[in-house]
Every structure is written in C-alpha cells, then in structure tokens.
Design an enzyme around this catalytic site. Sequence first.
Site, PDB file in Angstrom:
ATOM      1  N   LYS A   1    -106.398  30.591 -49.582  1.00 18.07           N
ATOM      2  CA  LYS A   1    -106.575  29.148 -49.469  1.00 18.07           C
ATOM      3  C   LYS A   1    -105.199  28.482 -49.425  1.00 18.07           C
ATOM      4  O   LYS A   1    -104.254  28.919 -50.087  1.00 18.07           O
ATOM      5  CB  LYS A   1    -107.389  28.615 -50.651  1.00 18.07           C
ATOM      6  CG  LYS A   1    -107.871  27.178 -50.445  1.00 18.07           C
ATOM      7  CD  LYS A   1    -108.801  26.732 -51.561  1.00 18.07           C
ATOM      8  CE  LYS A   1    -109.366  25.345 -51.266  1.00 18.07           C
ATOM      9  NZ  LYS A   1    -110.222  24.856 -52.365  1.00 18.07           N
TER      10      LYS A   1
ATOM     11  N   CYS B   1    -105.979  20.517 -41.256  1.00 16.92           N
ATOM     12  CA  CYS B   1    -106.971  20.009 -42.207  1.00 16.92           C
ATOM     13  C   CYS B   1    -107.318  18.576 -41.839  1.00 16.92           C
ATOM     14  O   CYS B   1    -106.431  17.713 -41.785  1.00 16.92           O
ATOM     15  CB  CYS B   1    -106.424  20.076 -43.631  1.00 16.92           C
ATOM     16  SG  CYS B   1    -107.601  19.527 -44.885  1.00 16.92           S
TER      17      CYS B   1
ATOM     18  N   LYS C   1    -102.134  26.955 -37.145  1.00 15.71           N
ATOM     19  CA  LYS C   1    -103.580  26.745 -37.105  1.00 15.71           C
ATOM     20  C   LYS C   1    -103.884  25.383 -36.497  1.00 15.71           C
ATOM     21  O   LYS C   1    -103.459  24.347 -37.005  1.00 15.71           O
ATOM     22  CB  LYS C   1    -104.181  26.845 -38.505  1.00 15.71           C
ATOM     23  CG  LYS C   1    -105.706  26.864 -38.520  1.00 15.71           C
ATOM     24  CD  LYS C   1    -106.232  27.172 -39.913  1.00 15.71           C
ATOM     25  CE  LYS C   1    -107.758  27.284 -39.940  1.00 15.71           C
ATOM     26  NZ  LYS C   1    -108.250  27.623 -41.296  1.00 15.71           N
TER      27      LYS C   1
END
Length: 426
Positions: free
Chosen positions: A95, A190, A228
Amino acid sequence: MASMSFALNRFAAKTSLSSDFDHSSSRRNFPPPNRVGLKISSSSSTAAESEPDLSVTVNGLKMPNPFVIGSGPPGTNYTVMKRAFDEGWGGVIAKTVSLDASKVINVTPRYARLRTGTAKTDVIGWQNIELISDRPLETMLKEFKQLKQEYPDRILIASIMEEYSKTGWEELIDRVEQTGVDALEINFSCPHGMPERRMGAAVGQDCALLEEVCGWINAKATVPVWAKMTPNITDITEPARVSLKSGCEGIAAINTIMSVMGIDLKTLHPEPCVEGYSTPGGYSYKAVRPIALAKVMNIAKMMKDEFSEKNCSLSGIGGVETGYDAAEFILLGSNTVQVCTGVMVHGYGHVKTLCAELKDFMKQHNFSTIEEFRGHSLQYFTTHTDLVRRQKEAIEQRKAEKRGLKSDKDWTGDGFVKETESMVSN
C-alpha cells in the site's frame, strides 16, 4: 516491453556489472527480448503434454507467475503481504506510503458495492474513498526489510507518493530503497483525498508537473520505477509517454475511476455514507475491465511505436477476477497483471485459481510461455476508417469468389445448375 529490475544495492559494486549497464544512470538497463513476431503453432507432443510455464522475467526480476498484488488493502502490513507470498503470488506491491502518515486520516465506512442481485457473485463494481497507508513510515519500512529478509527471492515493490517537494521525494526514495525492495511504483493516480496537496492524480493529470517530478524521482532512484497512471484523463498515452521519456522503466495502468456509487433512495444520502455525507471515490472491479483494457491497449500501442528499443514495461490493472481476464491483458501487451479488489472479494488463495485458468487458456492455444502470446492481439486494432475499407474489400472478394468457376475441375454434380448460373452475365 518488460517490467521492473533489480535494486542495485543488491548487486555487487557497479564495476562488476556487464556492458548492459547504462553508466549515465544508476539503474541497470536490461536489453529487451527479441520479439520480432508472435507465433501461434501446433506444439510437439512433448510440449503438449507439459504444463505451460507461467514464470516471467521482467527487467531482471523473476516471478513464478505474472499475478501481482495491486497496491491497496491487500498490501497494508507484514502479515497480509507474507500471506500473499505464501499463497504463491508472483509479486506484491505494498500500500502506498509517504513521509508523514499523520496527515492520512481514513473514515468508515469507506467502501460501497454495485450489485446486480443479492448474491456475493452479483457484485460487479466496488468504490472506495480510502487513502494511502495511515501507518507510520518507519513501521512500514521495518516490515519491508523483514519481508525481504524472509523472502529474498520474491518480488516486493514499494508504492510511494509524496507532496510537491524535491527533497521530500528524495528522502522518501532513499529510505524506502534501504529496505531492499525490488522496485518502486509511483502513485500518480489516486483520485481522491490527496490531489489538493498536489499528490496522486493531481500530478498524473498535469504532464508538465509529471515531467518535473519524474525527473526528481529518476535522478534519485537506483531501482526500477513504474509510473501508475490515472484513467481520469482524456488521453492516457500522454502522461505515459512523459513518464517513459523522463526515465521511468514501466507503466502501470489503470488506477481507479472517479465515481459516485449511488444514492440511497430511502435516506436520499450518497454511498458510502459517512455521517450523512460522502465524497467521490475510486471505482474498480469487474465493471471497469473494458475501460481498463482500452487504456492498456492504447498505452501498449504507443509503447510499441515509440519505445520498442527500450526495456519498458506494462502492468495491466482493472477488474481482473479470472485467469481468462488476465489473458486478455497479456494479449494486449501486459507483462504482469495486478489484482487488488479481487483479493478483497476472494482472498489471497485466489491466485491458485488464477494460475489454473491462465494455464487452461494457454493449453487451448498450445502456448508454452507467456511471451509466446503477449501483445498478440494488438495487431487487430485499427481505425474505424480502416474497418470500413477492410469490410468493403472483403465483400468484393466474396462476390468475386461466387462469380464463376476458376477451372473445369471445380464443377460438381450436385451444384451443376447453380454453378452454370454463376457464369451467366444476364
């Protein structure tokens, strides 16, 4: 295309590295595999009887299979990451961590599901408003180090994210790399909770900012770096291109899709509901797979056209629940496939099912290795204009084939009348 590589602090001194090391940077540059074309052919009887080989070597990192735990709840601490290794996952991405975990405050409930019925299998979508790790960085670093000591041959990847600060990024990278992790995945995607601090998607959606931050990261990192990507952007190939040009070895795509799960028609409040309120969050699981496949396809084609000479990687993410789902991502060029929500639904042991199903697919097509079919289906994507042209040519060809016989040997007794008519002009 390939993915990730070894941390140099786990090699001997730089002088012992072979000529494939790029002395202009501090990361090893592995030559790309020779993949002139993909073949689909009948295997020999020996190959047909043997089990397909799921192992992959991505930028020097050897994994027993391409299935990687995606960054999120399944990689929150030592206990669950150890469980993932014990169950047989190819790799684990922890995480996301940052320097100051005290700024990370989660709420509960923070998940909501989209169902088509009442059964567990009827869940097709999953939304979360969960933030990155709320555990102290030092605690996570100790656990990374412990995992690498206990599982030295398994692949552990740290997901990191930091505020807009060069010194902050440099400190975070230095501290994380000292634990012996094999690679870094940079969370530029995110969609909730962090963008207001110029973190996550706030970077991934701004190519100028992304280029600057990637420059800081790649100047400091001595292990492979994956960027990402956020799907919440018009053209996902733009930030992917910037990341690769700025020195990242790979791309991971996609992160979750910004969403509102729904409104409870009894209470009139949104879900997930926290003290009567909610906020848009990230959408994942089966319902996003077609979107993820399209994004991965676009990135893979761009990488093939513009970065074929570099050892770049692609890790596919989005709605993978079965080994057959994974095969689709690999057919579109993915080196590895990440699973996060699927683990939350099915548990860590689900990797055994994933591997069995991927092997079944490979047996159906006589594939013995992942590389034999990786990227094979990219060749079948084209423009709508080209589809129109191809269909027109095919129709004309079929009409031509019905017009007469090419040789006297083609006459048949049963179809003699129709064959005669096919050569009449009026």
